[in-house]
Design an enzyme around this catalytic site. Structure first.
Site, PDB file in Angstrom:
ATOM      1  N   ASN A 108      62.450   2.150 -35.498  1.00 12.01           N
ATOM      2  CA  ASN A 108      61.332   2.687 -36.259  1.00 12.01           C
ATOM      3  C   ASN A 108      60.750   1.571 -37.113  1.00 12.01           C
ATOM      4  O   ASN A 108      61.487   0.699 -37.585  1.00 12.01           O
ATOM      5  CB  ASN A 108      61.835   3.821 -37.171  1.00 12.01           C
ATOM      6  CG  ASN A 108      60.729   4.399 -38.029  1.00 12.01           C
ATOM      7  OD1 ASN A 108      59.627   4.699 -37.553  1.00 12.01           O
ATOM      8  ND2 ASN A 108      61.011   4.567 -39.309  1.00 12.01           N
ATOM      9  N   HIS A 110      58.816   0.775 -40.661  1.00 12.32           N
ATOM     10  CA  HIS A 110      58.571   1.392 -41.960  1.00 12.32           C
ATOM     11  C   HIS A 110      57.847   0.382 -42.848  1.00 12.32           C
ATOM     12  O   HIS A 110      58.251  -0.774 -42.924  1.00 12.32           O
ATOM     13  CB  HIS A 110      59.903   1.807 -42.600  1.00 12.32           C
ATOM     14  CG  HIS A 110      59.718   2.584 -43.862  1.00 12.32           C
ATOM     15  ND1 HIS A 110      59.343   3.907 -43.864  1.00 12.32           N
ATOM     16  CD2 HIS A 110      59.799   2.212 -45.154  1.00 12.32           C
ATOM     17  CE1 HIS A 110      59.221   4.325 -45.122  1.00 12.32           C
ATOM     18  NE2 HIS A 110      59.493   3.318 -45.922  1.00 12.32           N
ATOM     19  N   SER A 142      59.889  -3.139 -42.555  1.00 15.75           N
ATOM     20  CA  SER A 142      61.235  -3.077 -41.977  1.00 15.75           C
ATOM     21  C   SER A 142      61.169  -2.443 -40.596  1.00 15.75           C
ATOM     22  O   SER A 142      60.473  -1.448 -40.407  1.00 15.75           O
ATOM     23  CB  SER A 142      62.157  -2.210 -42.840  1.00 15.75           C
ATOM     24  OG  SER A 142      62.172  -2.657 -44.176  1.00 15.75           O
ATOM     25  N   ASP A 151      64.810   6.984 -41.949  1.00 17.95           N
ATOM     26  CA  ASP A 151      64.775   5.633 -42.546  1.00 17.95           C
ATOM     27  C   ASP A 151      66.135   5.092 -42.973  1.00 17.95           C
ATOM     28  O   ASP A 151      66.213   4.254 -43.877  1.00 17.95           O
ATOM     29  CB  ASP A 151      63.830   5.616 -43.767  1.00 17.95           C
ATOM     30  CG  ASP A 151      62.404   6.005 -43.402  1.00 17.95           C
ATOM     31  OD1 ASP A 151      62.010   5.760 -42.261  1.00 17.95           O
ATOM     32  OD2 ASP A 151      61.715   6.561 -44.264  1.00 17.95           O
TER      33      ASP A 151
HETATM   34  C1  GRF Z   1      52.632   2.440 -40.246  1.00 17.79           C
HETATM   35  O1  GRF Z   1      52.414   2.054 -41.567  1.00 17.79           O
HETATM   36  C2  GRF Z   1      54.112   2.498 -39.961  1.00 17.79           C
HETATM   37  O2  GRF Z   1      54.851   1.579 -40.673  1.00 17.79           O
HETATM   38  C3  GRF Z   1      54.458   3.882 -40.415  1.00 17.79           C
HETATM   39  O3  GRF Z   1      53.344   4.672 -40.061  1.00 17.79           O
HETATM   40  C4  GRF Z   1      52.166   3.861 -39.985  1.00 17.79           C
HETATM   41  C5  GRF Z   1      51.577   4.050 -38.629  1.00 17.79           C
HETATM   42  O4  GRF Z   1      50.343   3.436 -38.505  1.00 17.79           O
HETATM   43  N1  GRF Z   1      55.724   4.308 -39.886  1.00 17.79           N
HETATM   44  P1  GRF Z   1      49.633   3.368 -37.078  1.00 17.79           P
HETATM   45  O5  GRF Z   1      49.537   4.791 -36.542  1.00 17.79           O
HETATM   46  O6  GRF Z   1      50.432   2.479 -36.197  1.00 17.79           O
HETATM   47  O7  GRF Z   1      48.258   2.813 -37.367  1.00 17.79           O
END
Ligand code: GRF
Length: 200
Positions: A108, A110, A142, A151
């Site tokens: 994932n 984050h 991360s 997370d």
């Molecule tokens: C990103 O900030 C990612 O870190 C988080 O959700 C957001 C997704 O953005 N988990 P996108 O849909 O890839 O534009």
């Protein structure tokens, strides 16, 4: 030779786009075979279809239950011989059965330096608002392995991003996103290349 990747999205999918662009530019040591969204109208599904990637809406609406979603995902992952699952802005919890079957094969991204500013409800601008409220001078990105808790799994890759005085949550989000778009294709390639052990 890369590995087969599935990307799960809930929203606009700019991280998915970064992965697809890297693949197109032959900078990704992996092949995106499948994109899944829990939202029928997620723009990420359109991005995938434009790139010729199989893209499906899979949710409790389409499958009837959380267990049904897991069953469908496992069927799709098997069909596409998926080696690595990437959560790129996917807001739903992954079913424990899927986590077990793909242990150390789900990552994932984050938009903060975990273990800080993570957990249930910490997504989108809320993360950046919390970072600013805590007066942090440094935030970051991360990428971590996924387990049954939001997370929490071990961090695979992390990069820092400066926080500037007067930043709005949107300013910080934009600066962090630029780094997300670099780190995610790089980490996928590293995992696929075996630089980072996938575990079992
Ligand atoms: C990103 O900030 C990612 O870190 C988080 O959700 C957001 C997704 O953005 N988990 P996108 O849909 O890839 O534009």
């Amino acid at each position: 030779m890369g590995c087969n990747v599935a990307v799960l999205v809930s929203g606009s999918g700019t991280n998915l786009q970064a992965i697809l662009d890297a693949e197109r530019a032959r900078k990704l040591d992996a092949v995106v075979r499948l994109v899944i969204s829990n939202k029928a109208d997620a723009y990420g599904l359109q991005r995938a279809r434009k790139a010729g990637v199989r893209a499906l809406h899979v949710s409790t609406k389409t499958e009837g239950s959380f267990d049904g979603v897991a069953k469908k995902m496992l069927q799709l992952f098997a069909e596409e011989q998926i080696d690595l699952i990437v959560l790129a802005g996917y807001l739903k919890l992954i079913h424990p059965e899927v986590v077990r079957k793909y242990s150390r094969r789900i990552v994932n991204i984050h938009p903060a330096l975990l273990p800080k500013f993570g957990g249930k409800g910490m997504y989108g601008l809320k993360v950046h608002e919390a970072v600013l409220a805590a007066n942090e001078k440094v935030s970051g990105v991360s990428v971590h392995f996924v387990d049954e808790v939001y997370d929490r799994g071990p961090v695979v890759a992390q990069r820092t991003v400066p926080v500037f005085a007067g930043d709005s949550p949107e300013d910080l989000q934009a600066r962090v996103l630029v780094v997300e778009h670099r780190i995610l294709p790089e980490t996928i390639s590293a995992l696929a290349c075996g630089q980072i052990p996938l575990g079992k």
